[in-house]
Design a protein around this motif. Sequence first.
Motif, mmCIF file in Angstrom:
data_model
loop_
_atom_site.group_PDB
_atom_site.id
_atom_site.type_symbol
_atom_site.label_atom_id
_atom_site.label_comp_id
_atom_site.label_asym_id
_atom_site.label_seq_id
_atom_site.Cartn_x
_atom_site.Cartn_y
_atom_site.Cartn_z
ATOM 1 N N ARG A 11 2.660 0.937 0.465
ATOM 2 C CA ARG A 11 2.561 2.152 -0.365
ATOM 3 C C ARG A 11 1.129 2.685 -0.364
ATOM 4 O O ARG A 11 0.896 3.885 -0.250
ATOM 5 N N ARG A 12 0.149 1.781 -0.501
ATOM 6 C CA ARG A 12 -1.231 2.259 -0.583
ATOM 7 C C ARG A 12 -1.723 2.789 0.762
ATOM 8 O O ARG A 12 -2.457 3.781 0.814
ATOM 9 N N ALA A 13 -1.344 2.130 1.856
ATOM 10 C CA ALA A 13 -1.781 2.598 3.172
ATOM 11 C C ALA A 13 -1.300 4.021 3.421
ATOM 12 O O ALA A 13 -2.049 4.878 3.917
ATOM 13 N N ILE A 14 -0.050 4.289 3.065
ATOM 14 C CA ILE A 14 0.488 5.637 3.265
ATOM 15 C C ILE A 14 -0.200 6.635 2.339
ATOM 16 O O ILE A 14 -0.545 7.754 2.745
ATOM 17 N N LEU A 15 -0.449 6.223 1.099
ATOM 18 C CA LEU A 15 -1.144 7.110 0.167
ATOM 19 C C LEU A 15 -2.553 7.434 0.666
ATOM 20 O O LEU A 15 -2.982 8.594 0.677
ATOM 21 N N LEU A 16 -3.285 6.401 1.090
ATOM 22 C CA LEU A 16 -4.644 6.622 1.587
ATOM 23 C C LEU A 16 -4.630 7.452 2.869
ATOM 24 O O LEU A 16 -5.517 8.292 3.094
ATOM 25 N N GLY A 17 -3.630 7.222 3.719
ATOM 26 C CA GLY A 17 -3.521 8.009 4.940
ATOM 27 C C GLY A 17 -3.317 9.478 4.645
ATOM 28 O O GLY A 17 -3.899 10.350 5.304
ATOM 29 N N ARG A 18 -2.496 9.783 3.656
ATOM 30 C CA ARG A 18 -2.283 11.179 3.269
ATOM 31 C C ARG A 18 -3.574 11.821 2.772
ATOM 32 O O ARG A 18 -3.788 13.016 2.926
ATOM 33 N N GLN B 29 5.604 -6.156 -10.111
ATOM 34 C CA GLN B 29 6.558 -5.373 -9.328
ATOM 35 C C GLN B 29 6.718 -3.973 -9.912
ATOM 36 O O GLN B 29 6.829 -2.982 -9.180
ATOM 37 N N LEU B 30 6.717 -3.879 -11.239
ATOM 38 C CA LEU B 30 6.865 -2.566 -11.880
ATOM 39 C C LEU B 30 5.674 -1.662 -11.587
ATOM 40 O O LEU B 30 5.816 -0.439 -11.524
ATOM 41 N N ASP B 31 4.494 -2.257 -11.422
ATOM 42 C CA ASP B 31 3.347 -1.445 -11.008
ATOM 43 C C ASP B 31 3.597 -0.834 -9.629
ATOM 44 O O ASP B 31 3.263 0.326 -9.375
ATOM 45 N N ILE B 32 4.198 -1.616 -8.735
ATOM 46 C CA ILE B 32 4.501 -1.112 -7.388
ATOM 47 C C ILE B 32 5.568 -0.027 -7.461
ATOM 48 O O ILE B 32 5.431 1.051 -6.856
ATOM 49 N N PHE B 33 6.643 -0.296 -8.211
ATOM 50 C CA PHE B 33 7.699 0.704 -8.334
ATOM 51 C C PHE B 33 7.178 1.971 -9.015
ATOM 52 O O PHE B 33 7.518 3.095 -8.626
ATOM 53 N N GLY B 34 6.354 1.775 -10.051
ATOM 54 C CA GLY B 34 5.783 2.933 -10.742
ATOM 55 C C GLY B 34 4.901 3.754 -9.827
ATOM 56 O O GLY B 34 4.884 4.995 -9.885
ATOM 57 N N ALA B 35 4.159 3.071 -8.944
ATOM 58 C CA ALA B 35 3.316 3.787 -7.984
ATOM 59 C C ALA B 35 4.159 4.575 -6.996
ATOM 60 O O ALA B 35 3.850 5.729 -6.670
ATOM 61 N N GLU B 36 5.238 3.956 -6.517
ATOM 62 C CA GLU B 36 6.127 4.656 -5.580
ATOM 63 C C GLU B 36 6.721 5.900 -6.240
ATOM 64 O O GLU B 36 6.804 6.975 -5.633
ATOM 65 N N PHE B 37 7.125 5.752 -7.494
ATOM 66 C CA PHE B 37 7.673 6.886 -8.256
ATOM 67 C C PHE B 37 6.618 7.968 -8.423
ATOM 68 O O PHE B 37 6.884 9.166 -8.238
ATOM 69 N N ALA B 38 5.375 7.559 -8.761
ATOM 70 C CA ALA B 38 4.300 8.534 -8.952
ATOM 71 C C ALA B 38 3.988 9.281 -7.652
ATOM 72 O O ALA B 38 3.715 10.485 -7.659
ATOM 73 N N ILE B 39 4.037 8.586 -6.516
ATOM 74 C CA ILE B 39 3.788 9.232 -5.229
ATOM 75 C C ILE B 39 4.830 10.319 -4.981
ATOM 76 O O ILE B 39 4.505 11.435 -4.558
ATOM 77 N N ARG B 40 6.083 10.020 -5.276
ATOM 78 C CA ARG B 40 7.144 11.011 -5.069
ATOM 79 C C ARG B 40 6.961 12.229 -5.972
ATOM 80 O O ARG B 40 7.376 13.327 -5.623
ATOM 81 N N ARG B 41 6.333 12.013 -7.118
ATOM 82 C CA ARG B 41 6.117 13.136 -8.050
ATOM 83 C C ARG B 41 4.786 13.835 -7.814
ATOM 84 O O ARG B 41 4.431 14.753 -8.553
ATOM 85 N N GLY B 42 4.033 13.371 -6.816
ATOM 86 C CA GLY B 42 2.758 14.001 -6.516
ATOM 87 C C GLY B 42 1.619 13.542 -7.396
ATOM 88 O O GLY B 42 0.551 14.150 -7.406
ATOM 89 N N GLN B 43 1.807 12.451 -8.140
ATOM 90 C CA GLN B 43 0.766 11.939 -9.040
ATOM 91 C C GLN B 43 -0.028 10.856 -8.307
ATOM 92 O O GLN B 43 0.082 9.666 -8.581
ATOM 93 N N TRP B 44 -0.847 11.273 -7.365
ATOM 94 C CA TRP B 44 -1.498 10.325 -6.461
ATOM 95 C C TRP B 44 -2.537 9.463 -7.159
ATOM 96 O O TRP B 44 -2.682 8.284 -6.839
ATOM 97 N N ASP B 45 -3.270 10.014 -8.112
ATOM 98 C CA ASP B 45 -4.266 9.210 -8.817
ATOM 99 C C ASP B 45 -3.600 8.100 -9.632
ATOM 100 O O ASP B 45 -4.090 6.968 -9.694
ATOM 101 N N VAL B 46 -2.480 8.436 -10.270
ATOM 102 C CA VAL B 46 -1.731 7.428 -11.028
ATOM 103 C C VAL B 46 -1.247 6.319 -10.090
ATOM 104 O O VAL B 46 -1.360 5.126 -10.382
ATOM 105 N N ALA B 47 -0.722 6.727 -8.936
ATOM 106 C CA ALA B 47 -0.225 5.753 -7.969
ATOM 107 C C ALA B 47 -1.345 4.841 -7.470
ATOM 108 O O ALA B 47 -1.167 3.623 -7.355
ATOM 109 N N ASP B 48 -2.506 5.423 -7.194
ATOM 110 C CA ASP B 48 -3.641 4.644 -6.700
ATOM 111 C C ASP B 48 -4.061 3.587 -7.724
ATOM 112 O O ASP B 48 -4.331 2.429 -7.378
ATOM 113 N N ARG B 49 -4.088 3.974 -8.995
ATOM 114 C CA ARG B 49 -4.472 3.032 -10.054
ATOM 115 C C ARG B 49 -3.443 1.903 -10.170
ATOM 116 O O ARG B 49 -3.802 0.720 -10.263
#
Length: 717
Positions: free
Chosen positions: A630-637, A590-610
């Motif tokens: 989260r990933r679908a929206i990231l990939l869509g962007r 779950q923390l990986d998911i939350f961390g990815a969401e946080f990274a997306i908000r900060r513009g750290q897309w590669d971190v979020a993808d990993r």
Amino acid sequence: MRVLGPDELIGREWETGAARDWLGLVGTGPAALLISGDPGIGKSSVWAAAVGLAREAGAQVLLSRPAEAELPMGYAGLGDLLEPVAESVLDELPDPLAAALGGALLLRGSDGPADPLVVARAVLAALRLLAGPAPLVIAIDDVHWLDPATARALAFAARRLTHEHVGFAVSVRDGHREPLDCGGAFGDRTVGVSVRPLGLGATAHLLRTRVDPRTPRRTVQRIHERSGGNPFYSLQRAGRPDAEHLPPSLRAVVMARLDAVDPAATVAVEQTAILGPSPVRAFADGAGLDAALLDGVLVADNDEVRFAHPILAAAAYERLGPARRRALHARAAGSCPGLEEQARHLALATDGPDAEAAQLIEGAARLAGSRGAPDAAADLAEHAVRLTPDLDQSAGLRRLADLADYRLVGGDETAARAAVEQVLAGGAAGAVRVRALVLTALFAPDARTAVSQLELASSEPMDDPLLAARTLTQLAWQRGAWLGEISAAYAESVAAVALAELLDDPPVLVSTLTTAGLLGTFAGDPQAEMHFQRALDLVGDLERPAGDHTPRVAYAHVCWWRGDWATAAALLDAEREAADRRGDEGLLAQLDIFGAEFAIRRGQWDVADRLLGTALGEARDYWRVVALVRRAILLGRRGNPAAAEDADEIAATPFAASDPVIAAAADFARGLLLAGEGGTAGGDAGAAAELMLRLPLAAAATSGRALEYAALVPETV
């Protein structure tokens, strides 16, 4: 042969990286890639990926996959390698060399047996010719089965290559000789890859990709333990109704190995099969232990005796007859110092209802659950249920409810559902019925049904104030976050806090305070901050609070909604450290998911993808859908068409059918792709906007989730 791409290999990033390094060397001269490992460990897969990389790089690849039966066949391997190019090569070679090579390959007539030296020189000349236009790769899988005549010719040629762009890619089984002596021929231009067992995460990804995407974590863990991380053995065990046992083909081989062991070693082998790894001093029969070690079935490392491979351990256990197995477990139960180990052996020694044993095992299960080991707890709880006498119905239902809790925390929702259905079908009342209704709410197809189940649970007569506080907290969260009835939900959460304050149970108090903090934030109440601070002050002394969300994670969300990145990051780091310390795999995913969401908000897309890639390797059911959103929206962007695949998977889940926000998230990702096409490929911006608008509108309708998706509003506009 199907050639694997490196991206298809699971858990072999280092190995494919080494293959790329080898290809870089081939670009500057002769070099070898030597892949070694146990049978079934994945050598051939790594070798095939290296072949794929070589072809992608434009190299000409000549292949041979010899088998043991071909060892007596002279030049069989050479025929595999050179027959596809033989006619063109033979025409370019001097007549003596062409005649020798053509005769060896049975392509041209010969006056007599070919001189091995002339054949070897012809092979060297052929390799030099073939490496002229582009790099040449000689790829041999299971090189230890290569016939001696071919091996001598290739080894001769390999030692005489100097500047030619020729690469050798060979795999060899551990314990066998590599007949080409690539290390001697190429020296430091030999890249060695020792293929090792897969880790637990990679085994999980393998089984869920190749066998069943819903393979529960406990099944993955057991298969991983019993296969020793060997991917072939893992796949052999998976997908079978008796996955706990060795498959017949493998069983026959391993049992034959055990049958050949010195009879004097029997006691040591049986003891290790029952107790697992043990110190040397635990073996009373020193001579028997020595015999087992000499046979190689057992090994001793740092004063610990264990089986040489987990496959042997599984076979040795299966080899015991039922009566012998129970007798050995009974003996072990009487000598084990720890309650959990004692209970496990007692459970395996008991084959019929036993109230006293069931009670002891129930206590051990709760101990395992309290230390954050839900899978061990569930295994013990299953035994407690099995051993409960039919007349003691209330104890049986209570233990089934325990089992459902442990299975759910362990990530096996299917097993948890089955246990809950048994509890309700058995006519449970009071606290046990409340626990079952609360779990049923978690499995409900929609928020309204979940709230109805929780309202039933809250009205059920019982004498358990702790459970009442937890149930009221869950009701408040479902009502507020999912139905959007914020005012009523916040009032219920505050009432739950008041109830918890009367009790001496810090985890439940922390859970109620956290829920009140979140709902108070949604309601705009300044008191919300006070609830969070109290929860954060208390949680430092707890292993893990009760409830679905921890105060650090909940308050981190509030902080990043406000744009307070530093505080949010510190809270998530602290929670990850605590989860790591406990080995709480469910929370870590779950923390990986939350961390990815946080990274997306900060513009750290590669971190979020990993992080999302890691989370999707472990997450199941609802949490998998959350990660996919989260990933679908990231990939869509990013304009990545794979966003559509994630969106399709999201839309096909029961969660999308029952939750408008999740369904709208799939549309949002599709809209992003369509919007991205609008500037270059004639995409329909109006249609994109219509798809994207559904998510912020659906989130706003629930009130409690509006903050979660507020960042998408400017993007939609």
